[in-house]
Design a protein around this motif. Structure first.
Motif, PDB file in Angstrom:
ATOM      1  N   TYR A   8       0.820  -1.215   0.000  1.00 53.29           N
ATOM      2  CA  TYR A   8       0.000   0.000   0.000  1.00 53.29           C
ATOM      3  C   TYR A   8       0.848   1.257   0.000  1.00 53.29           C
ATOM      4  O   TYR A   8       0.469   2.288  -0.599  1.00 53.29           O
ATOM      5  CB  TYR A   8      -0.959  -0.003   1.208  1.00 53.29           C
ATOM      6  CG  TYR A   8      -0.338   0.411   2.516  1.00 53.29           C
ATOM      7  CD1 TYR A   8      -0.418   1.735   2.961  1.00 53.29           C
ATOM      8  CD2 TYR A   8       0.317  -0.501   3.328  1.00 53.29           C
ATOM      9  CE1 TYR A   8       0.137   2.123   4.174  1.00 53.29           C
ATOM     10  CE2 TYR A   8       0.871  -0.126   4.525  1.00 53.29           C
ATOM     11  CZ  TYR A   8       0.784   1.182   4.952  1.00 53.29           C
ATOM     12  OH  TYR A   8       1.344   1.572   6.156  1.00 53.29           O
ATOM     13  N   THR A  12       0.670   4.118  -2.815  1.00 52.20           N
ATOM     14  CA  THR A  12       0.409   5.497  -2.392  1.00 52.20           C
ATOM     15  C   THR A  12       1.449   6.449  -2.959  1.00 52.20           C
ATOM     16  O   THR A  12       1.120   7.536  -3.457  1.00 52.20           O
ATOM     17  CB  THR A  12       0.418   5.596  -0.852  1.00 52.20           C
ATOM     18  OG1 THR A  12      -0.572   4.713  -0.312  1.00 52.20           O
ATOM     19  CG2 THR A  12       0.112   7.019  -0.396  1.00 52.20           C
ATOM     20  N   ALA A  59      -5.084   7.738  -2.940  1.00 48.77           N
ATOM     21  CA  ALA A  59      -3.897   7.842  -2.086  1.00 48.77           C
ATOM     22  C   ALA A  59      -4.287   8.154  -0.654  1.00 48.77           C
ATOM     23  O   ALA A  59      -3.720   7.583   0.297  1.00 48.77           O
ATOM     24  CB  ALA A  59      -2.959   8.920  -2.635  1.00 48.77           C
ATOM     25  N   LEU A  63      -3.798   5.652   2.945  1.00 47.87           N
ATOM     26  CA  LEU A  63      -3.067   6.042   4.151  1.00 47.87           C
ATOM     27  C   LEU A  63      -3.885   5.879   5.428  1.00 47.87           C
ATOM     28  O   LEU A  63      -3.344   5.986   6.532  1.00 47.87           O
ATOM     29  CB  LEU A  63      -2.600   7.501   4.022  1.00 47.87           C
ATOM     30  CG  LEU A  63      -1.510   7.749   2.974  1.00 47.87           C
ATOM     31  CD1 LEU A  63      -1.230   9.222   2.829  1.00 47.87           C
ATOM     32  CD2 LEU A  63      -0.235   6.989   3.340  1.00 47.87           C
ATOM     33  N   ARG A  68      -8.178   1.553   3.615  1.00 48.29           N
ATOM     34  CA  ARG A  68      -7.078   1.064   2.777  1.00 48.29           C
ATOM     35  C   ARG A  68      -7.557   0.135   1.663  1.00 48.29           C
ATOM     36  O   ARG A  68      -7.102   0.240   0.524  1.00 48.29           O
ATOM     37  CB  ARG A  68      -6.038   0.368   3.639  1.00 48.29           C
ATOM     38  CG  ARG A  68      -4.776  -0.031   2.866  1.00 48.29           C
ATOM     39  CD  ARG A  68      -3.653  -0.305   3.830  1.00 48.29           C
ATOM     40  NE  ARG A  68      -3.348   0.901   4.614  1.00 48.29           N
ATOM     41  CZ  ARG A  68      -2.789   0.899   5.813  1.00 48.29           C
ATOM     42  NH1 ARG A  68      -2.463  -0.248   6.391  1.00 48.29           N
ATOM     43  NH2 ARG A  68      -2.566   2.023   6.451  1.00 48.29           N
TER      44      ARG A  68
END
Length: 284
Positions: A8, A12, A59, A63, A68
């Motif tokens: 992730y 991102t 994005a 976070l 997520r």
């Protein structure tokens, strides 16, 4: 697994870098979207803004642990859409800026590979779910980014080798154009949704004092600024022209003398100079 739990962060970072690159030149990104020619010209700018917003939202969700998985799904859908559009460009043999990070990479094997690997990372992040942050995830995410980006750079398309646009000596394929009145004609390919095209219209109109000028568009809606307008929906694809504003200068038989992007007066003058040098002596 630490790699899956770190995906992730890699996704991102890519989304933020891509969004920031596009924010520096939103009109330029809109022109890149239009260059793919998978959407009507009028939707290019809204689509560009939509992509930019979607990247920032995805994005942000990535976070936040609770969002997520949704962020990863959104990123995966974006990458899948990008991949489909790029595959369409490659299939049609076009030379188009990918618009991926606000740069000037041409769509090709490298951008396809990179986007496909990023799609894999997004799917991995979605499957991993909302894991807690750990410092070790940072270097692992950096490695994942390297694995997705470095191989693609090795396959980067050389802009100088990319074949796009009609070549001198080849016919310019255009439907519905009037018979040339003079020995040479300048066809200025424009789009109603292209800001640079509007900015160049006065230059095209001024050129009409030197040779015949005809505006060419794939859709209706261009005012013309006093110049004749020809609408040919397939003119870009048929002549492998990447994006407007683009100029093609031909002789009376519509054989190309010179062609190229004309987003600035200096570029236009260069094309006209090449066309003058290429014209037969009895036309000068």
């Amino acid at each position: 697994m630490i790699a899956a739990e770190s995906a992730y962060l890699a996704v991102t970072a890519v989304l933020l870098a891509a969004a920031l690159g596009k924010l520096r030149d939103v009109p330029g990104f809109a022109r890149s979207v239009a260059g793919y020619r998978v959407l009507p010209d009028g939707l290019a700018r809204p689509a560009a803004v939509g992509v930019l917003v979607a990247e920032l939202v995805a994005a942000g969700l990535l976070l936040v642990p609770g969002g997520r998985r949704w962020g990863a799904v959104a990123a995966g859908l974006l990458f899948a859409a990008f991949l489909a559009a790029m595959a369409s460009v490659v299939r049609r043999g076009m030379a188009v800026d990918c618009g991926c990070f606000g740069g000037r990479d041409l769509v090709g094997a490298g951008t396809l590979l990179r986007t496909g690997l990023l799609l894999v990372l997004a799917v991995t992040a979605a499957l991993a779910g909302p894991t807690a942050f750990a410092p070790v995830q940072l270097p692992v995410a950096a490695v994942l980014l390297g694995l997705a980006i470095v191989p693609a750079r090795l396959l980067r398309v050389n802009r100088d080798r990319a074949a796009s646009g009609p070549r001198p000596g080849t016919p310019f394929a255009l439907n519905g154009a009037p018979e040339p009145a003079g020995d040479r004609v300048m066809y200025a390919l424009v789009s109603p949704a292209c800001g640079l095209c509007g900015a160049m219209l006065p230059e095209f109109a001024a050129t009409a004092a030197r040779l015949e000028v005809v505006l060419v568009s794939a859709v209706d809606g261009h005012g013309g600024d006093g110049l004749p307008v020809v609408v040919d929906p397939d003119v870009f694809d048929r002549n492998d022209i990447p994006w407007p504003p683009y100029v093609v200068v031909t002789d009376r038989a519509r054989t190309v003398l010179a062609a190229g992007g004309a987003a600035a007066p200096a570029q236009l003058e260069q094309i006209l100079s090449r066309a003058g040098a290429a014209a037969p002596r009895d036309e000068r």
